[in-house]
Every structure is written in structure tokens, then in C-alpha cells.
Design a protein around this motif. Structure first.
Motif, PDB file in Angstrom:
ATOM      1  N   PHE A  80       0.812  -1.218   0.000  1.00 19.38           N
ATOM      2  CA  PHE A  80       0.000   0.000   0.000  1.00 19.38           C
ATOM      3  C   PHE A  80       0.844   1.266   0.000  1.00 19.38           C
ATOM      4  O   PHE A  80       0.360   2.333  -0.332  1.00 19.38           O
ATOM      5  CB  PHE A  80      -0.943   0.028   1.196  1.00 19.38           C
ATOM      6  CG  PHE A  80      -1.842  -1.179   1.282  1.00 19.38           C
ATOM      7  CD1 PHE A  80      -2.347  -1.775   0.142  1.00 19.38           C
ATOM      8  CD2 PHE A  80      -2.177  -1.711   2.500  1.00 19.38           C
ATOM      9  CE1 PHE A  80      -3.176  -2.887   0.218  1.00 19.38           C
ATOM     10  CE2 PHE A  80      -3.004  -2.822   2.589  1.00 19.38           C
ATOM     11  CZ  PHE A  80      -3.501  -3.402   1.448  1.00 19.38           C
ATOM     12  N   PHE A  81       2.119   1.171   0.427  1.00 19.89           N
ATOM     13  CA  PHE A  81       3.016   2.323   0.469  1.00 19.89           C
ATOM     14  C   PHE A  81       4.152   2.131  -0.527  1.00 19.89           C
ATOM     15  O   PHE A  81       4.553   1.011  -0.817  1.00 19.89           O
ATOM     16  CB  PHE A  81       3.607   2.512   1.873  1.00 19.89           C
ATOM     17  CG  PHE A  81       2.586   2.723   2.941  1.00 19.89           C
ATOM     18  CD1 PHE A  81       1.677   3.761   2.863  1.00 19.89           C
ATOM     19  CD2 PHE A  81       2.525   1.883   4.026  1.00 19.89           C
ATOM     20  CE1 PHE A  81       0.727   3.961   3.844  1.00 19.89           C
ATOM     21  CE2 PHE A  81       1.592   2.068   5.021  1.00 19.89           C
ATOM     22  CZ  PHE A  81       0.692   3.113   4.923  1.00 19.89           C
ATOM     23  N   ARG A 118       7.541   1.511  -1.792  1.00 20.73           N
ATOM     24  CA  ARG A 118       8.684   0.761  -1.252  1.00 20.73           C
ATOM     25  C   ARG A 118       8.456   0.319   0.200  1.00 20.73           C
ATOM     26  O   ARG A 118       9.394  -0.015   0.906  1.00 20.73           O
ATOM     27  CB  ARG A 118       9.972   1.571  -1.387  1.00 20.73           C
ATOM     28  CG  ARG A 118      10.390   1.774  -2.830  1.00 20.73           C
ATOM     29  CD  ARG A 118      11.738   2.456  -2.937  1.00 20.73           C
ATOM     30  NE  ARG A 118      11.753   3.821  -2.446  1.00 20.73           N
ATOM     31  CZ  ARG A 118      11.398   4.892  -3.148  1.00 20.73           C
ATOM     32  NH1 ARG A 118      10.982   4.756  -4.368  1.00 20.73           N
ATOM     33  NH2 ARG A 118      11.467   6.097  -2.628  1.00 20.73           N
ATOM     34  N   GLY A 119       7.232   0.380   0.675  1.00 18.83           N
ATOM     35  CA  GLY A 119       6.904  -0.067   2.020  1.00 18.83           C
ATOM     36  C   GLY A 119       7.358   0.859   3.130  1.00 18.83           C
ATOM     37  O   GLY A 119       7.382   0.463   4.288  1.00 18.83           O
ATOM     38  N   LEU A 120       7.709   2.101   2.813  1.00 17.26           N
ATOM     39  CA  LEU A 120       8.282   3.020   3.805  1.00 17.26           C
ATOM     40  C   LEU A 120       7.229   3.973   4.361  1.00 17.26           C
ATOM     41  O   LEU A 120       6.417   4.527   3.622  1.00 17.26           O
ATOM     42  CB  LEU A 120       9.418   3.816   3.190  1.00 17.26           C
ATOM     43  CG  LEU A 120      10.544   2.972   2.591  1.00 17.26           C
ATOM     44  CD1 LEU A 120      11.600   3.866   1.966  1.00 17.26           C
ATOM     45  CD2 LEU A 120      11.155   2.063   3.635  1.00 17.26           C
ATOM     46  N   MET A 121       7.265   4.158   5.672  1.00 21.26           N
ATOM     47  CA  MET A 121       6.346   5.055   6.369  1.00 21.26           C
ATOM     48  C   MET A 121       7.121   5.788   7.460  1.00 21.26           C
ATOM     49  O   MET A 121       7.961   5.194   8.134  1.00 21.26           O
ATOM     50  CB  MET A 121       5.205   4.241   6.984  1.00 21.26           C
ATOM     51  CG  MET A 121       4.156   5.062   7.666  1.00 21.26           C
ATOM     52  SD  MET A 121       2.805   4.058   8.304  1.00 21.26           S
ATOM     53  CE  MET A 121       3.615   3.146   9.587  1.00 21.26           C
ATOM     54  N   HIS A 122       6.836   7.057   7.649  1.00 19.16           N
ATOM     55  CA  HIS A 122       7.498   7.884   8.659  1.00 19.16           C
ATOM     56  C   HIS A 122       6.455   8.364   9.659  1.00 19.16           C
ATOM     57  O   HIS A 122       5.326   8.650   9.293  1.00 19.16           O
ATOM     58  CB  HIS A 122       8.150   9.108   8.014  1.00 19.16           C
ATOM     59  CG  HIS A 122       9.052   8.778   6.879  1.00 19.16           C
ATOM     60  ND1 HIS A 122      10.387   8.558   7.047  1.00 19.16           N
ATOM     61  CD2 HIS A 122       8.804   8.602   5.559  1.00 19.16           C
ATOM     62  CE1 HIS A 122      10.930   8.287   5.878  1.00 19.16           C
ATOM     63  NE2 HIS A 122       9.987   8.305   4.956  1.00 19.16           N
ATOM     64  N   SER A 123       6.865   8.492  10.924  1.00 16.98           N
ATOM     65  CA  SER A 123       5.951   9.053  11.917  1.00 16.98           C
ATOM     66  C   SER A 123       6.733   9.843  12.962  1.00 16.98           C
ATOM     67  O   SER A 123       7.866   9.516  13.290  1.00 16.98           O
ATOM     68  CB  SER A 123       5.113   7.965  12.576  1.00 16.98           C
ATOM     69  OG  SER A 123       5.908   7.091  13.314  1.00 16.98           O
ATOM     70  N   LEU A 124       6.093  10.863  13.449  1.00 18.54           N
ATOM     71  CA  LEU A 124       6.612  11.693  14.525  1.00 18.54           C
ATOM     72  C   LEU A 124       5.540  11.717  15.590  1.00 18.54           C
ATOM     73  O   LEU A 124       4.388  12.053  15.305  1.00 18.54           O
ATOM     74  CB  LEU A 124       6.901  13.108  14.014  1.00 18.54           C
ATOM     75  CG  LEU A 124       7.602  14.051  14.961  1.00 18.54           C
ATOM     76  CD1 LEU A 124       8.991  13.513  15.302  1.00 18.54           C
ATOM     77  CD2 LEU A 124       7.713  15.418  14.359  1.00 18.54           C
TER      78      LEU A 124
END
Length: 183
Positions: free
Chosen positions: A166-167, A169-175
Motif C-alpha cells: 500500500f506504500f 517501497r513499504g516506507l512510512m514515517h511518523s513523529l
């Protein structure tokens, strides 16, 4: 002799039980990722809870985390405007290494777990849903600061790998920011 042995075992267990910190915390923050379906950026929020165990004066703690992540945004594929919403529920093991024992402590942690995720793509009045269960991995760094004897606050950046398709390259960022209590 038997009574002395049981009394000694009781004393040792009492000292071991008192030589630890149990932490319970909740938090939330901002999440962003690029869409795999087309050109677009997904953003949203994250709510998480954590249970941690740390032995007295140790720089390593062991935690179990549970989160809810929701991202959405407009995407464009084949010159057609679409809306995509992705939500996931990851459950993970999170060992944490602290760099100091002061009242403000920097830390790093790897995150290993599984997640259930769902994507909904809407075009005009039609929609398509996809489900996925799979690996969840991340690396995080943050600062934990005391708010008194039993409370503390955390600020954390997490770089996640979620190969659910769903993303980008499968990468997700969070703060995220959280508050927790130790007992």
C-alpha cells in the motif's frame, strides 16, 4: 532447614521484584508515506500504547506495543483522480536502549512485529478494498523526559518498513509524542 530455604527464596524474589520499572504509556502523532497505487502522498495520524519492563539501573528495556495508524490522501493514476485510505493495526516487540540514566534520556529502538492493514481506493462512487497481514519493522529514536517521580514524556521519530503493497517501497514515517507512567 526447609523454612530457611523458603524464607531466603522469598527475600530474593522480593528484591528482584522491587528492582524493576514497569511502564505504561499512550501517545499519538503525525504519519506520512507515499502511495504505491499512483502519484500521491498519504498523511494521517497514529495512536499507540506501550507496556515496558526495565530492570533497575539497566540501559535496556523490553516493550510490547500496539498501534492504530490511519493515512489518507488523493492520488492520481492513469490521469484519474482517486482517494486512498490505508489503516493498519501493528503489534510489536520493542527493545529500547537508553544512552544515559539522567532525567532526560535519549534512546534508540528496533521494532519487530506483525500488522493487519486495509486499503480503500475510491473513484467517483465506486471503491475497492484490499486486506493484508504481514511483517512490521521499524527503527526509532527519541527523547524521554521525566515529569516527576512516576511520570514522563516521550518525543519520537519512527522510520517504518511495512511491505503490504500500500506504500511506496513499504516506507512510512511518523513523529509522535506520548506520556507514560512507571510503577
Amino acid at each position: 532447614m526447609k523454612k530457611s530455604f523458603f524464607f531466603l527464596c522469598f527475600l530474593v524474589l522480593t528484591f528482584v521484584a522491587n528492582g524493576q520499572d514497569i511502564k505504561l504509556g499512550i501517545g499519538g502523532g503525525y504519519v506520512f508515506a507515499n502511495s504505491q497505487r499512483g502519484q500521491g502522498r498519504l498523511s494521517g495520524f497514529r495512536v499507540n500504547g506501550i507496556y515496558e519492563y526495565q530492570t533497575y539501573r539497566s540501559r535496556i528495556s523490553h516493550g510490547l506495543g500496539f498501534s492504530y495508524v490511519n493515512t489518507s490522501g488523493p492520488i492520481e493514476k492513469n490521469q484519474v483522480q482517486q482517494d486512498q485510505e490505508v489503516w493498519m493495526v501493528p503489534f510489536s516487540y520493542q527493545p529500547k536502549y537508553y544512552f544515559s540514566e539522567e532525567s532526560a534520556r535519549a534512546y534508540i529502538k528496533p521494532v519487530l512485529g506483525i500488522n493487519y492493514s486495509q486499503s480503500t481506493v475510491t473513484v467517483s462512487s465506486r471503491f475497492r478494498k484490499e486486506d493484508n497481514v504481514g511483517f512490521f519493522g521499524a527503527a526509532a529514536a527519541g527523547i524521554e523526559s521525566d515529569l516527576g517521580y512516576n511520570g514522563f514524556m516521550t518525543v519520537e521519530y519512527k522510520f517504518s518498513y511495512v511491505p503490504n503493497g500500500f506504500f511506496d517501497r513499504g516506507l512510512m514515517h511518523s513523529l509522535q509524542v506520548g506520556i507514560a507512567f512507571r510503577y
